[in-house]
Design an enzyme around this catalytic site. Sequence first.
Site, PDB file in Angstrom:
ATOM      1  N   HIS A 195       0.840  -1.190   0.000  1.00 25.15           N
ATOM      2  CA  HIS A 195       0.000   0.000   0.000  1.00 25.15           C
ATOM      3  C   HIS A 195       0.880   1.247   0.000  1.00 25.15           C
ATOM      4  O   HIS A 195       2.099   1.181   0.194  1.00 25.15           O
ATOM      5  CB  HIS A 195      -0.927  -0.014   1.207  1.00 25.15           C
ATOM      6  CG  HIS A 195      -2.047  -1.005   1.080  1.00 25.15           C
ATOM      7  ND1 HIS A 195      -3.084  -1.088   1.985  1.00 25.15           N
ATOM      8  CD2 HIS A 195      -2.296  -1.964   0.142  1.00 25.15           C
ATOM      9  CE1 HIS A 195      -3.920  -2.049   1.619  1.00 25.15           C
ATOM     10  NE2 HIS A 195      -3.461  -2.585   0.505  1.00 25.15           N
ATOM     11  N   GLU A 204       1.284   3.694   2.069  1.00 23.78           N
ATOM     12  CA  GLU A 204       2.019   3.989   3.300  1.00 23.78           C
ATOM     13  C   GLU A 204       3.295   3.158   3.396  1.00 23.78           C
ATOM     14  O   GLU A 204       4.366   3.656   3.757  1.00 23.78           O
ATOM     15  CB  GLU A 204       1.132   3.713   4.518  1.00 23.78           C
ATOM     16  CG  GLU A 204      -0.114   4.598   4.583  1.00 23.78           C
ATOM     17  CD  GLU A 204      -1.331   3.967   3.913  1.00 23.78           C
ATOM     18  OE1 GLU A 204      -2.451   4.229   4.375  1.00 23.78           O
ATOM     19  OE2 GLU A 204      -1.159   3.204   2.935  1.00 23.78           O
ATOM     20  N   TRP A 207      -4.524 -15.166 -33.228  1.00 19.39           N
ATOM     21  CA  TRP A 207      -3.861 -14.002 -32.675  1.00 19.39           C
ATOM     22  C   TRP A 207      -4.232 -12.722 -33.418  1.00 19.39           C
ATOM     23  O   TRP A 207      -4.059 -12.619 -34.623  1.00 19.39           O
ATOM     24  CB  TRP A 207      -2.345 -14.196 -32.717  1.00 19.39           C
ATOM     25  CG  TRP A 207      -1.907 -15.502 -32.135  1.00 19.39           C
ATOM     26  CD1 TRP A 207      -1.357 -16.551 -32.804  1.00 19.39           C
ATOM     27  CD2 TRP A 207      -1.998 -15.902 -30.775  1.00 19.39           C
ATOM     28  NE1 TRP A 207      -1.099 -17.586 -31.941  1.00 19.39           N
ATOM     29  CE2 TRP A 207      -1.495 -17.223 -30.679  1.00 19.39           C
ATOM     30  CE3 TRP A 207      -2.464 -15.289 -29.608  1.00 19.39           C
ATOM     31  CZ2 TRP A 207      -1.431 -17.934 -29.499  1.00 19.39           C
ATOM     32  CZ3 TRP A 207      -2.401 -15.998 -28.424  1.00 19.39           C
ATOM     33  CH2 TRP A 207      -1.894 -17.285 -28.368  1.00 19.39           C
ATOM     34  N   ARG A 210      -2.727 -11.282 -15.894  1.00 16.64           N
ATOM     35  CA  ARG A 210      -3.107 -12.588 -15.347  1.00 16.64           C
ATOM     36  C   ARG A 210      -2.457 -12.838 -13.992  1.00 16.64           C
ATOM     37  O   ARG A 210      -3.055 -13.466 -13.116  1.00 16.64           O
ATOM     38  CB  ARG A 210      -2.693 -13.705 -16.307  1.00 16.64           C
ATOM     39  CG  ARG A 210      -3.568 -13.848 -17.535  1.00 16.64           C
ATOM     40  CD  ARG A 210      -3.100 -15.007 -18.375  1.00 16.64           C
ATOM     41  NE  ARG A 210      -3.930 -15.227 -19.558  1.00 16.64           N
ATOM     42  CZ  ARG A 210      -3.691 -16.168 -20.467  1.00 16.64           C
ATOM     43  NH1 ARG A 210      -2.633 -16.966 -20.325  1.00 16.64           N
ATOM     44  NH2 ARG A 210      -4.491 -16.303 -21.500  1.00 16.64           N
ATOM     45  N   ARG A 222       3.049 -17.199 -18.226  1.00 21.14           N
ATOM     46  CA  ARG A 222       4.264 -17.537 -18.950  1.00 21.14           C
ATOM     47  C   ARG A 222       4.710 -16.289 -19.710  1.00 21.14           C
ATOM     48  O   ARG A 222       3.933 -15.355 -19.888  1.00 21.14           O
ATOM     49  CB  ARG A 222       4.031 -18.679 -19.940  1.00 21.14           C
ATOM     50  CG  ARG A 222       3.019 -18.333 -21.023  1.00 21.14           C
ATOM     51  CD  ARG A 222       2.500 -19.541 -21.768  1.00 21.14           C
ATOM     52  NE  ARG A 222       1.619 -19.167 -22.849  1.00 21.14           N
ATOM     53  CZ  ARG A 222       0.345 -18.830 -22.714  1.00 21.14           C
ATOM     54  NH1 ARG A 222      -0.203 -18.815 -21.505  1.00 21.14           N
ATOM     55  NH2 ARG A 222      -0.395 -18.507 -23.753  1.00 21.14           N
TER      56      ARG A 222
END
Length: 408
Positions: A60, A62, A191, A205, A228
């Site tokens: 975080h 802080e 693709w 991911r 990967r």
Amino acid sequence: MNGVTPSIDPAQARELLAGLGEEARRFRFEVAPNPCVGAAILANGKVISRGFHRVWGGPHAEVDAIARADESGVPRDQWDTMVVTLEPCSSAGKTGPCVQAILEAGIQRVVVGASDPDLRHRGVGLEQLQEAGVEVSVDPIPAPLDLVAPHFLRWTDRDRLRRPHPWTIAKWAQTLTGQLSPPKGVGEGRWISGGASLEEVQFLRGRVDAIVTGVGTVIADDPRLTLRRATIPVPGDPLQTLPLGEGIDRAGVAPSDLDSPAPARVVLDSWLRTPPDARLFSELEGAERGGKVQILTLPGGDPIRRRALEAAGAEIHTARGAKRQSLDLRAAWGWLWEQGYQRVMLESGPTLLRNALEAGFVDQVRVYTGDVRGGEGESLAGWLVEAPLSERLHRESGVDAVLEAFNG
């Protein structure tokens, strides 16, 4: 909290809070559903460090500010004030409570821009700091969370707390005409995105609890849904280390290097049509990381198919259906929450995507548009034109155009 004088002038503190809030917004898509938070540490009235919550599951603001103050060379006994845009958290989640980190750093004064909007935690962190002897001052003109972190207000909305479901990021790649599958002969039929975008997706991911897809995508594309390095060469778009950019702070960390477990791979499959020999079940190779495979289906499915999928390595779970024909999305997203999945990514075909978008279960989108015209199947271009998207960010990833936004 009244009558406490911070170590810096209130006008200076407010200016610092405004600057921290604006800088923190750069990371809004990386930290959601958590809020964009910025923090600064002062020594003898001088700012010696600034910290931000940069990625979901990471330190975080802080804690980041404390780490950077340690690197400044200024001894901790000279740190006198922390200025932070939002009340420090008091409970452990992906990281430890920030209140404890502040106390361990020996900081004696904390200036806060706004209290936590979550009614379950509001004021608790401030009280814990005060009980430990820390001087606490809350800006009487609260930070405008509706501008700095509106997504967090939706996340802590009472209706959402009453019927919780995971924060869902819908990611898809599309052609210039909005199709999710390229024309025949382009990208091996799979693709659309370039190499840089494929690499980006690996980072995304690595920062979710689960990847959700539909059985149609499993049958059509046979995906792995693992972590990967992208290795698909694209002419004119070589794979490269991604630069830092607005909303992106990868700090050179590869998905395989992340400490968090690999995300679960969840298939919504009403009638157990997932092939037992799907690549989801193949053995992991090298540094590849993959979470458990879970299939959510309707009750009463074919027992032979169920046993075959369990033998392949799947966990089979059931949820109620919509008119007994297909899985009910509310039940499915409720089940995801019950599994402990707080942040999930939806990677699927246009049917499930559209259904989830229109049902209100998608909170955030990341859309990659490749330099490809035409394509196969339904176009989502019409939905994007009319969608109630907010906080839009348009950027580039290699040869692709990228849209990031909150839905709603």
